[in-house]
Enzyme design. Sequence first.
Site: not given
Ligand code: NAD
Ligand code: GLY
Length: 369
Positions: A148, A242, A246, A250, A253, A257, A270
């Site tokens: 995704k 999905e 799948r 969520n 979520h 969201h 998040h």
């Molecule tokens: P993020 O990418 O914003 O990272 C969180 C913070 O940690 C940022 O400030 C980043 O710079 C910092 N950071 C990252 N790695 C680090 C490290 N090793 N050491 C120090 N700092 C570090 O947030 P996240 O929580 O990783 O991801 C949230 C996003 O993921 C949301 O946009 C959410 O919608 C998305 N998401 C997507 C899916 C999917 O299936 N594609 C699933 C769940 C969440």
């Molecule tokens: N995080 C939800 C999905 O990957 O389907």
Amino acid sequence: MSPSSEVATTLQVSLEERSYPIHIAPGLISRADCLVPYLAGRQVMIVSDDNVAPLYLEALTSALPDGLDVRELVLPAGEQRKNLACVERIWTALLEAGFNRRCTLVALGGGVIGDMVGFAAACYQRGVAFIQVPTTLLAQVDSSVGGKTGVNHPLGKNMIGAFWQPRTVLIDTNSLSTLPPRELSAGLAEVIKYGLIRDAPFLAWLEEHMTALRALDPQALVHAIERSCRLKAEIVAEDETEQGVRALLNLGHTFGHAIETHQGYGSWLHGEAVGTGMLMAAELSHRLGWLDDQQVRRVEAVITSAGLPLAAPADMGADDFLAVMRLDKKNLDDRLRLILLEQLGNACVHDQTPGETLHQLLDDFPRNT
Ligand code: NAD
Ligand code: GLY
């Protein structure tokens, strides 16, 4: 080719010609042998953010062999930067570098970078290769796996995107040592989610090992990451786009969201919004007669032990929740589809929640004071 014996674990996401391995081990960022077999050609663009790049970009690039054309792009960190303007910067950098269809994008960072780089790869010249190198717990257990990709729109989270699978996922568990504790807790929300939707014994394991996880105990972390990735890989293999199962991923979520969108991206993390959202889903499941009160208290306790918030934002009324929830991608024919819990470890998709029951829950749910 798989990395050498130092690798703790390799799992497979089985999607026929789009299948790929997830490698989990300490130190993988400096292990170029893991990455090289998945490159489409000589051209490599590593995209990171300005928190992660100073920590890990040099280790990744210096491990790559000579002879590649490696470029770097560092974007501003943060959920509020998960937008088309940043994705356009990736496309511009690729075009300026003269990168062709055989280039590979490498996402080095959390879920924000992973989702944007994946989307950029899905669209650049109608689709090029990409690799996920997730550095947050949340990205390691969830967003880097399953394809995704996308960005937020001011009117709704993750509303613009595509399904586009990476060629591999390299999880370097050492990278969690620099993660701020609040971000670790946010990742634990998604780990708890797997226990709640599909794996009651894993939920019980999490209840026992939460202190070890928050103290970054290496064995506990590897187990939690591996179990989470295995569960996600199974679900994605069953239902890549999905159409069914799948959607269970969520849990929490739809409520979460709504919190993120209403509060402004980045105000709540998040994972924090998902944590509170899962408790709202558990409470609604109780009101529908599925979970008993003791089970809801177990959900509350495990979310608390992960260091996650339990109350919704003070300035969000039921109508604020519903306004965003009506735009949720899971909804069909104007029916709100929620992921609820029939039991702990057994989730379902439910589109028959009476409007008054949902409204009452949204009115009654505790708010931050
Ligand atoms: P993020 O990418 O914003 O990272 C969180 C913070 O940690 C940022 O400030 C980043 O710079 C910092 N950071 C990252 N790695 C680090 C490290 N090793 N050491 C120090 N700092 C570090 O947030 P996240 O929580 O990783 O991801 C949230 C996003 O993921 C949301 O946009 C959410 O919608 C998305 N998401 C997507 C899916 C999917 O299936 N594609 C699933 C769940 C969440
Ligand atoms: N995080 C939800 C999905 O990957 O389907």
